[in-house]
Design a protein around this motif. Structure first.
Motif, PDB file in Angstrom:
ATOM      1  N   ILE A 117     -43.227 -45.999  41.057  1.00  0.00           N
ATOM      2  CA  ILE A 117     -42.406 -46.177  39.844  1.00  0.00           C
ATOM      3  C   ILE A 117     -41.280 -45.151  39.832  1.00  0.00           C
ATOM      4  O   ILE A 117     -40.112 -45.483  39.553  1.00  0.00           O
ATOM      5  N   ARG A 118     -41.610 -43.912  40.170  1.00  0.00           N
ATOM      6  CA  ARG A 118     -40.593 -42.859  40.168  1.00  0.00           C
ATOM      7  C   ARG A 118     -39.499 -43.177  41.201  1.00  0.00           C
ATOM      8  O   ARG A 118     -38.301 -43.003  40.935  1.00  0.00           O
ATOM      9  N   ALA A 119     -39.916 -43.658  42.365  1.00  0.00           N
ATOM     10  CA  ALA A 119     -38.947 -43.979  43.410  1.00  0.00           C
ATOM     11  C   ALA A 119     -38.051 -45.141  42.989  1.00  0.00           C
ATOM     12  O   ALA A 119     -36.840 -45.150  43.281  1.00  0.00           O
ATOM     13  N   ALA A 120     -38.624 -46.134  42.295  1.00  0.00           N
ATOM     14  CA  ALA A 120     -37.826 -47.274  41.847  1.00  0.00           C
ATOM     15  C   ALA A 120     -36.756 -46.837  40.857  1.00  0.00           C
ATOM     16  O   ALA A 120     -35.603 -47.298  40.924  1.00  0.00           O
ATOM     17  N   VAL A 121     -37.094 -45.934  39.953  1.00  0.00           N
ATOM     18  CA  VAL A 121     -36.115 -45.438  38.976  1.00  0.00           C
ATOM     19  C   VAL A 121     -35.023 -44.645  39.675  1.00  0.00           C
ATOM     20  O   VAL A 121     -33.819 -44.831  39.432  1.00  0.00           O
ATOM     21  N   GLN A 122     -35.418 -43.780  40.597  1.00  0.00           N
ATOM     22  CA  GLN A 122     -34.436 -42.918  41.250  1.00  0.00           C
ATOM     23  C   GLN A 122     -33.602 -43.659  42.293  1.00  0.00           C
ATOM     24  O   GLN A 122     -32.569 -43.158  42.726  1.00  0.00           O
ATOM     25  N   SER A 123     -34.034 -44.847  42.662  1.00  0.00           N
ATOM     26  CA  SER A 123     -33.192 -45.654  43.546  1.00  0.00           C
ATOM     27  C   SER A 123     -31.943 -46.140  42.813  1.00  0.00           C
ATOM     28  O   SER A 123     -30.942 -46.492  43.443  1.00  0.00           O
ATOM     29  N   LEU A 124     -32.002 -46.147  41.490  1.00  0.00           N
ATOM     30  CA  LEU A 124     -30.841 -46.515  40.675  1.00  0.00           C
ATOM     31  C   LEU A 124     -30.071 -45.298  40.180  1.00  0.00           C
ATOM     32  O   LEU A 124     -28.845 -45.349  40.016  1.00  0.00           O
ATOM     33  N   ASP A 125     -30.795 -44.209  39.903  1.00  0.00           N
ATOM     34  CA  ASP A 125     -30.150 -42.982  39.409  1.00  0.00           C
ATOM     35  C   ASP A 125     -31.010 -41.810  39.852  1.00  0.00           C
ATOM     36  O   ASP A 125     -32.117 -41.600  39.340  1.00  0.00           O
ATOM     37  N   THR A 126     -30.514 -41.054  40.809  1.00  0.00           N
ATOM     38  CA  THR A 126     -31.320 -39.970  41.403  1.00  0.00           C
ATOM     39  C   THR A 126     -31.624 -38.849  40.421  1.00  0.00           C
ATOM     40  O   THR A 126     -32.494 -38.022  40.686  1.00  0.00           O
ATOM     41  N   ASN A 127     -30.929 -38.812  39.311  1.00  0.00           N
ATOM     42  CA  ASN A 127     -31.134 -37.723  38.353  1.00  0.00           C
ATOM     43  C   ASN A 127     -32.062 -38.104  37.200  1.00  0.00           C
ATOM     44  O   ASN A 127     -32.247 -37.310  36.270  1.00  0.00           O
ATOM     45  N   LEU A 128     -32.634 -39.305  37.242  1.00  0.00           N
ATOM     46  CA  LEU A 128     -33.463 -39.758  36.125  1.00  0.00           C
ATOM     47  C   LEU A 128     -34.943 -39.476  36.367  1.00  0.00           C
ATOM     48  O   LEU A 128     -35.510 -39.955  37.358  1.00  0.00           O
ATOM     49  N   PRO A 129     -35.586 -38.733  35.468  1.00  0.00           N
ATOM     50  CA  PRO A 129     -37.035 -38.542  35.585  1.00  0.00           C
ATOM     51  C   PRO A 129     -37.792 -39.562  34.730  1.00  0.00           C
ATOM     52  O   PRO A 129     -37.238 -40.129  33.780  1.00  0.00           O
ATOM     53  N   ILE A 130     -39.039 -39.811  35.087  1.00  0.00           N
ATOM     54  CA  ILE A 130     -39.947 -40.496  34.170  1.00  0.00           C
ATOM     55  C   ILE A 130     -40.890 -39.435  33.621  1.00  0.00           C
ATOM     56  O   ILE A 130     -41.152 -38.414  34.273  1.00  0.00           O
TER      57      ILE A 130
END
Length: 808
Positions: free
Chosen positions: A649-662
Motif C-alpha cells: 500500500i505504501r509503495a502504491a501511494v509513493q508511486s504517485l507522490d514520493t513525499n506522501l506517507p500513509i
C-alpha cells in the motif's frame, strides 16, 4: 517516645494473638486503599499535576466565547489576536498555536506523517523550555519572508535521524515546504498535546477581511503580580471594546482565560471525579467492615478494659492503645494497597495507549499520591477504629466485671453495628448497579452484530498537501489514479477510498429534499455525509438493500447520485419509498446540484461508536461528484492477513507522490478497538469496584451474623430447652439480617439511580436507568445477603442445650 514503643510492642503482641482477624483487617484495608490509589493517581495526573514547566500554574489558555452559539471556549481569529495582544497589560507573554498534520519527507527516510504545532515564535520562551540540541524558535522566525525553519521532537530525532548531533542545519520537506532544522525539543516535550514538530506561523491579518482567516488557541503566561481573575476582567473589557468597534464580526464575542490543563474534555473531569467518589465508597465499605469486626472484638475485651481501668488507666490511654493496634494494621494494608494500586495504574496506562492523553497527563506517583495514601490510611484508621474504641472503653467497670463473658455488654453495640451493615449493603448495591451497567455495556460491544465486515480489512489514512492539491479536481484525479494501483496488489479482493470509516464517525451536512418546503434556513434538516469511491459497500461486505451501489459510470460528468441508509429513509421519507427521490446539499448560501437516490444500505455506524446519542441517518455520494477534501481513508479487504500488505500500500501511494506517507495503519478490528477502548476500560474498572464491594459487604454481613449467633448461644440453648425447633430459631436469627438487607438495598438502589447519570457517555447502548440491571443486581444482592445470613444462622440448630446452659 518510650510510651509509644511500649504501645507498639503491646499492639504487636495483641495482633499476633489473633492472626486470622489481623489478616482479614489488613486484606480489607488493602482492597479499599488499592482501588482509591488507582483512581486518585488518574485524577492526580489529569487534574492536579498541571504543566511540567517552571511556574506552569501561571500558563493559561485564551479563547473566545459566543453566548449566542453556546460556545464556552473557541479559537481566536487572527484579527482579534493581534488586537488583544496589543491592548492587554496583564500577560507577560501571549502567543497562539494551531495544531495541524504535517507530511515530513526527505532523503533520510520514507515519508512520515506527524502532528505539528504551527505557532508564533516566542512560544518556547513563554513556556521556559530549553532545547535538547540547537535552538528553539526565536523572535523573527514568524515574520513574513523569514527563512523557513522547523524544530523537531526528541522522538523524531531519535527515530528518523538516529539521534545524530549533525541534524542541525539539515533540510526537510514539511507539507511541500523545504525547511531547515534548527533545534530538537527536549525529551518528553510535546506541547500542546502530542505534537512532534513546531513550525513558525506567519501572521498576516491584512491578507484577510476581518472575521475571516485562520484561528488559533491562545497560550499566555500571567504576569507575576496578576491573578487570573484580573486578567479575565481586562480581556472582557477588551472584547467589549472590539464588539462596539466591529459589530458586524464581533457581536456577542467575548474572551475567556482558563488554566491550560482545564482544556481537557470537561466530561472527563466529571467522570473521573465520579469514579473517585465510587472508590471512596468502596473504601467506606472496607472501613465499615473493619468497624464491625472491631465492635465484635471489643465485646470480648470489655473485661480487659475494665481491669485496666480499675488499675488506674485513663480512658484516653486505653483508646490510644486500641488505635495504635489499628494504625499498624491500616499501615500494612496501605502499603499493600499502594502496591496493588500502582499495578492498576500501569494497566490503565497501557489501555490509554490506544488514545493517548495530552503529554502532560502522566500517572506516575508523586508526593500527592503518597500523601493521599497516607491520608487514606489515617482516615481508614479513624473511621474504622474510633467508635469501636469509644464503645469498648465506655463500659461501667463493675458491670463489665460482673458480666463474666456472657456478652450482655455487646448488645449496646448492636444498633450501631446494624447501621454499619446497612451502609455496607447500600454502597455495595450502588456500586454493583454501576458495575452491572458497565457489564451490560461491554456485553453489547462483544455481541453486537455489526452490519459491515471487520475481518481481513486493512485501513490507513492519507492526507494530500493542500499546497500541491489545492482543488477538488486535482484531488479526485489522484484518488482515481491510486485505485487501480491498489487493486493490482496480490491478495486484494476489494478496495475503496472514503472520507471516513464505518464506526469511526462521519460529519454532518445541511440538505434539502426536493418537494419539501422549509419555513427558514433553521428548519433545514441535516444528516451524516459519506464521500466514497465505487467498491465501498463491497469492501465492507454491506448489502445494498434496495437499488444499486455506485459504479464507475457515476463520475463527474454524469448525473449526481446518492445512496442513503435505513435510518435516513425512516426519518426523511415517511412513506418509505426513497429510490428516485432528489436531495441537495446546502453550504452557506450555495446549493449543490440535485442528487438522485439510487440505493438504500444498512446503517453502518456513521455516527461513530462513541457518539451514541446522535442520529445515524446519513447518505453517501461518489467521490468524483463531491467537493472532496485532502484527507481520505484507504480500506482494503484481503484474502490473507490484512496488515501484511502494508508495504505494498505504501509503495502504491509513493508511486504517485514520493513525499506522501500513509499513517494510522490499522486493521478494521483495531479501528473498532480504538473507537471503543473507553467502554472496555471503564467497564472493567467498575466491574472490579463492584465485585470488591460485594465481597466486602458479604464478608461483613457474614461476620456480624456469625458473631451474633456465637453471642446468643446461651439464649438459643434456653429456647431449645423450652421446645423451640430449629427452623423457628433460624428464622429468628435471620430476621435481623433480612431487615438490614432490605433497608440497605432500598438505599443502594436510590443511590445508584442518583449517581449513574454522569456515566452515560461511557455506556455503550445502555441507559443509566436500565430496569433489567437494577432488578438483576437487587436479586443477586438479596440472594447473596440471605446466604450470608443463613449460613451462620443455621448453626443455632447445632447448639446443645445442656452445654449452652452450663457454659460460662
Amino acid at each position: 517516645m518510650d510510651q509509644l514503643r511500649r504501645d507498639i510492642g503491646f499492639a504487636l503482641r495483641m495482633l499476633l494473638k489473633r492472626p486470622g482477624l489481623s489478616a482479614i483487617i489488613i486484606i480489607t484495608f488493602a482492597l479499599g486503599i488499592s482501588v482509591t490509589t488507582t483512581v486518585f493517581s488518574w485524577v492526580n495526573g489529569a487534574m492536579y499535576k498541571g504543566l511540567p514547566f517552571p511556574e506552569g500554574d501561571r500558563i493559561v489558555a485564551v479563547g473566545t466565547t459566543d453566548l449566542i452559539a453556546s460556545v464556552r471556549f473557541g479559537n481566536i481569529g487572527v484579527h482579534d489576536f493581534v488586537d488583544w495582544r496589543e491592548q492587554q497589560s496583564t500577560l507577560e507573554a501571549f502567543e497562539v498555536v494551531a495544531i495541524r498534520t504535517v507530511n515530513l519527507a526527505g532523503s533520510e527516510g520514507r515519508p512520515e506523517r506527524h502532528t505539528g504545532a504551527f505557532t508564533t515564535a516566542n512560544l518556547f520562551d513563554l513556556l521556559r523550555v530549553q532545547p535538547e540540541l540547537g535552538r528553539l524558535l526565536l523572535e523573527g522566525d514568524d515574520r513574513p519572508g523569514a527563512e523557513p525553519v522547523i524544530v523537531i521532537g526528541y522522538d523524531v530525532w531519535q527515530d528518523r535521524y538516529g539521534g545524530s548531533p549533525d541534524v542541525i542545519g539539515r533540510t526537510v520537506r514539511a507539507n511541500s515546504t523545504t525547511r531547515t532544522i534548527v533545534g530538537v525539543a527536549p525529551d518528553g516535550f510535546r506541547f500542546p498535546d502530542q505534537e512532534q514538530l513546531w513550525i513558525p506561523e506567519v501572521l498576516e491579518p491584512s491578507a484577510y477581511e476581518r472575521g475571516e482567516g485562520p484561528s488559533y488557541i491562545g497560550v499566555a503566561r500571567l504576569r507575576d503580580d496578576v491573578t487570573l481573575d484580573e486578567a479575565r476582567a481586562e480581556f472582557a473589557t477588551i472584547a467589549r471594546r472590539l464588539e462596539l468597534e466591529y459589530p458586524e464580526t464581533n457581536e456577542g464575542i467575548g474572551a475567556t482565560l482558563l488554566p491550560f490543563p482545564d482544556l481537557i474534555n470537561p466530561r472527563m473531569g466529571g467522570m473521573v471525579y465520579t469514579m473517585l467518589g465510587a472508590v471512596i465508597g468502596v473504601l467506606l465499605i472496607a472501613c465499615a467492615n473493619v468497624a464491625n469486626l472491631l465492635l465484635a472484638r471489643a465485646t470480648t475485651r470489655t473485661r480487659e478494659v475494665a481491669v485496666r481501668t480499675a488499675l488506674g488507666a485513663g480512658r484516653g490511654r486505653i483508646i490510644a492503645q486500641f488505635m495504635t493496634e489499628l494504625l499498624i494494621l491500616s499501615s500494612i494494608g496501605g502499603v499493600l494497597g499502594y502496591a496493588i494500586g500502582r499495578a492498576g495504574v500501569v494497566w490503565i496506562d497501557r489501555m490509554a495507549i490506544l488514545d493517548p492523553p495530552p503529554f502532560w497527563i502522566t500517572f506516575d506517583p508523586d508526593y500527592r499520591v503518597v500523601l493521599f495514601v497516607a491520608s487514606m490510611v489515617m482516615l481508614s484508621c479513624l473511621v474504622s477504629g474510633l467508635i469501636p474504641a469509644l464503645r469498648a472503653t465506655g463500659v461501667h467497670v463493675s458491670e463489665a466485671l460482673k458480666d463474666e463473658g456472657r456478652g450482655s455488654a455487646s448488645f449496646r453495640m448492636s444498633r450501631f453495628s446494624a447501621a454499619l451493615v446497612v451502609t455496607e449493603i447500600a454502597l455495595s448495591c450502588g456500586l454493583l448497579v454501576l458495575a452491572g451497567l458497565m457489564t451490560k455495556s461491554v456485553t453489547r460491544l462483544i455481541t453486537e452484530d455489526l452490519p459491515f465486515a471487520t475481518e481481513s480489512v486493512f485501513t490507513a489514512r492519507l492526507r494530500l498537501p493542500a499546497e500541491e492539491y489545492p482543488n477538488p479536481d486535482r484531488r479526485i484525479q489522484f484518488y482515481e489514479d491510486l485505485l487501480p494501483r491498489l487493486r493490482a496488489i496480490p491478495s486484494v479482493e476489494a478496495v475503496t477510498l472514503s472520507d471516513g470509516l464505518p464506526a469511526a464517525g462521519n460529519g454532518t451536512r445541511v440538505f434539502e429534499i426536493d418537494g419539501e418546503s422549509y419555513a427558514s434556513e433553521d428548519d433545514l434538516p441535516f444528516a451524516r455525509e459519506g464521500i466514497v469511491t465505487p467498491g465501498y459497500f463491497e469492501t465492507f461486505q454491506a448489502p445494498v438493500l434496495e437499488g444499486r451501489a455506485f459504479t464507475a459510470t457515476d463520475h463527474g460528468a454524469s448525473p449526481p447520485v446518492a445512496i442513503v441508509n435505513e435510518t435516513f429513509v425512516r426519518t426523511f421519507f415517511s412513506e418509505g419509498d426513497a429510490l428516485g427521490r432528489r436531495m441537495r446539499i446546502i453550504t452557506g448560501d450555495t446549493a449543490l446540484a440535485w442528487m438522485t437516490v439510487v440505493g438504500v444500505v444498512p446503517d453502518m455506524k456513521m455516527e461513530g461508536m462513541e457518539n451514541q446519542n446522535a442520529s445515524p441517518a446519513g447518505y453517501y455520494m461518489p467521490i468524483s461528484q463531491s467537493p472532496v477534501g485532502t484527507l481520505v481513508s484507504i480500506a482494503v479487504r484481503t484474502r490473507g492477513a490484512p496488515m501484511s500488505i502494508t508495504p505494498d500500500i505504501r509503495a502504491a501511494v509513493q508511486s504517485l507522490d514520493t513525499n506522501l506517507p500513509i499513517y494510522e495503519v490499522l486493521s478494521m478490528k483495531e479501528v473498532i478497538a480504538r473507537e471503543t477502548w473507553i467502554y472496555w476500560l471503564f467497564g472493567s474498572v467498575f466491574v472490579v469496584f463492584g465485585f470488591v464491594a460485594l465481597f466486602l459487604a458479604v464478608v461483613g454481613l457474614y461476620g456480624v451474623m456469625s458473631f451474633a449467633v456465637s453471642r446468643r448461644r446461651q439464649e438459643m440453648g434456653i429456647r431449645m430447652a423450652l421446645g423451640a425447633d430449629g427452623p423457628s430459631l433460624v428464622r429468628l436469627v435471620m430476621r435481623r439480617g433480612v431487615i438490614q438487607l432490605g433497608i440497605g438495598l432500598a438505599i443502594g438502589i436510590g443511590l445508584a439511580a442518583l449517581v449513574a447519570g454522569p456515566l452515560q457517555f461511557i455506556l455503550y447502548d445502555v441507559n443509566t436507568r436500565d430496569l433489567s440491571v437494577f432488578l438483576t443486581v437487587t436479586l443477586a444482592m438479596a440472594l447473596t445477603g440471605l446466604a450470608a445470613s443463613f449460613v451462620p444462622a443455621r448453626r443455632v440448630t447445632q447448639v446443645d442445650p445442656v452445654s449452652a446452659l452450663t457454659a460460662e
